[in-house]
Write an enzyme that holds these catalytic residues in place. Sequence first.
Site, mmCIF file in Angstrom:
data_model
loop_
_atom_site.group_PDB
_atom_site.id
_atom_site.type_symbol
_atom_site.label_atom_id
_atom_site.label_comp_id
_atom_site.label_asym_id
_atom_site.label_seq_id
_atom_site.Cartn_x
_atom_site.Cartn_y
_atom_site.Cartn_z
ATOM 1 N N LYS A 1 37.587 65.069 5.571
ATOM 2 C CA LYS A 1 37.120 63.688 5.663
ATOM 3 C C LYS A 1 35.979 63.572 6.668
ATOM 4 O O LYS A 1 35.043 62.781 6.476
ATOM 5 C CB LYS A 1 38.272 62.767 6.055
ATOM 6 C CG LYS A 1 37.888 61.285 6.187
ATOM 7 C CD LYS A 1 37.349 60.697 4.885
ATOM 8 C CE LYS A 1 36.901 59.243 5.044
ATOM 9 N NZ LYS A 1 38.018 58.302 5.190
ATOM 10 N N THR B 1 42.386 57.756 8.250
ATOM 11 C CA THR B 1 41.432 58.690 8.833
ATOM 12 C C THR B 1 41.679 58.721 10.333
ATOM 13 O O THR B 1 41.424 57.746 11.042
ATOM 14 C CB THR B 1 39.984 58.256 8.546
ATOM 15 O OG1 THR B 1 39.775 58.251 7.130
ATOM 16 C CG2 THR B 1 38.991 59.218 9.185
ATOM 17 N N LYS C 1 34.569 54.458 14.608
ATOM 18 C CA LYS C 1 35.795 55.176 14.965
ATOM 19 C C LYS C 1 35.801 56.557 14.330
ATOM 20 O O LYS C 1 36.092 57.569 14.982
ATOM 21 C CB LYS C 1 37.008 54.361 14.512
ATOM 22 C CG LYS C 1 38.367 54.974 14.833
ATOM 23 C CD LYS C 1 38.951 55.766 13.672
ATOM 24 C CE LYS C 1 39.321 54.883 12.497
ATOM 25 N NZ LYS C 1 39.986 55.642 11.404
#
Length: 288
Positions: A172, A97, A240
């Site tokens: 995502k 990701t 993150k």
Amino acid sequence: MAKVAFLGLGVIGFPMAGHLAAAGHQVTVYNRSGAKAEAWVARHGGAHAPTPRQAAEGADLVLCCVGNDDDLRQVCLGPDGAFAGMARGAVLVDHTTVSAQVTRELAQVAAQSGLGYVDAPVSGGQAGAENGQLSVMCGGTQADFDRAAPVIDAYAKICRRMGEVGAGQMTKMCNQIAIAGLVQGLAESLAFARKAGLDVTDVVEVISQGAAGSWQMVNRHATMDRGEFEHGFAVDWMRKDLAICLQAADQLGAVLPVTALVDQFYKDVQLMGGGRWDTSSLIARLPR
């Protein structure tokens, strides 16, 4: 069966690569810590290489699952990077990701070398990886996706092309935005039940059968109630990801007030020493 390389053997990548070996693919692995690569080979067979370039040599597909944008650049670029070892026509599939920006940057570099590129972040966490039940959201050309999908099927519950390069990462982000608010709502619900003197198990058994039900509720309520947070995706990694979401929202003109708030709640968890706790640890902020 394909000849593949897998770069990155963390809690997600280690079992993913294992499913590839179990499916009969010829797998060479690379990990920054060589000991983990050796442990993978001892368990699953195949081979390991000391650099991404050497792992990628001769591979039809190079799959990677590392930490962040900088980690991805390091395994792809430079004289020891995967791109340097890949033959023209090979495809790199990135399960990390990362930002859509680095995805498009690396896809452009790949294209200049005659390589394909598919961004394919996953959802399902460690349990999904171990059980071969990941949701894989992909971006790339139809031709590159068609080459990658049969291999990805070894660990996927669903694998779908969402659009051109970058579309997988944008999907995502949708996933992480949805999870952030959901877990906070679940944490508040369980904390409220405890304050009200209700049995949390009974509450969840009832409300999970109605409109409030979710995967998080069914699979995380008991450990959340017990204060056990060693069961999945770490808070550090979630922050993150949410930073990527919030940055993209600014660029798109999207408004994410709940996501921004929950990101700060996860910062509270980090300050409590819970950076490696799983994302259900939001409940730890709330009084018992």
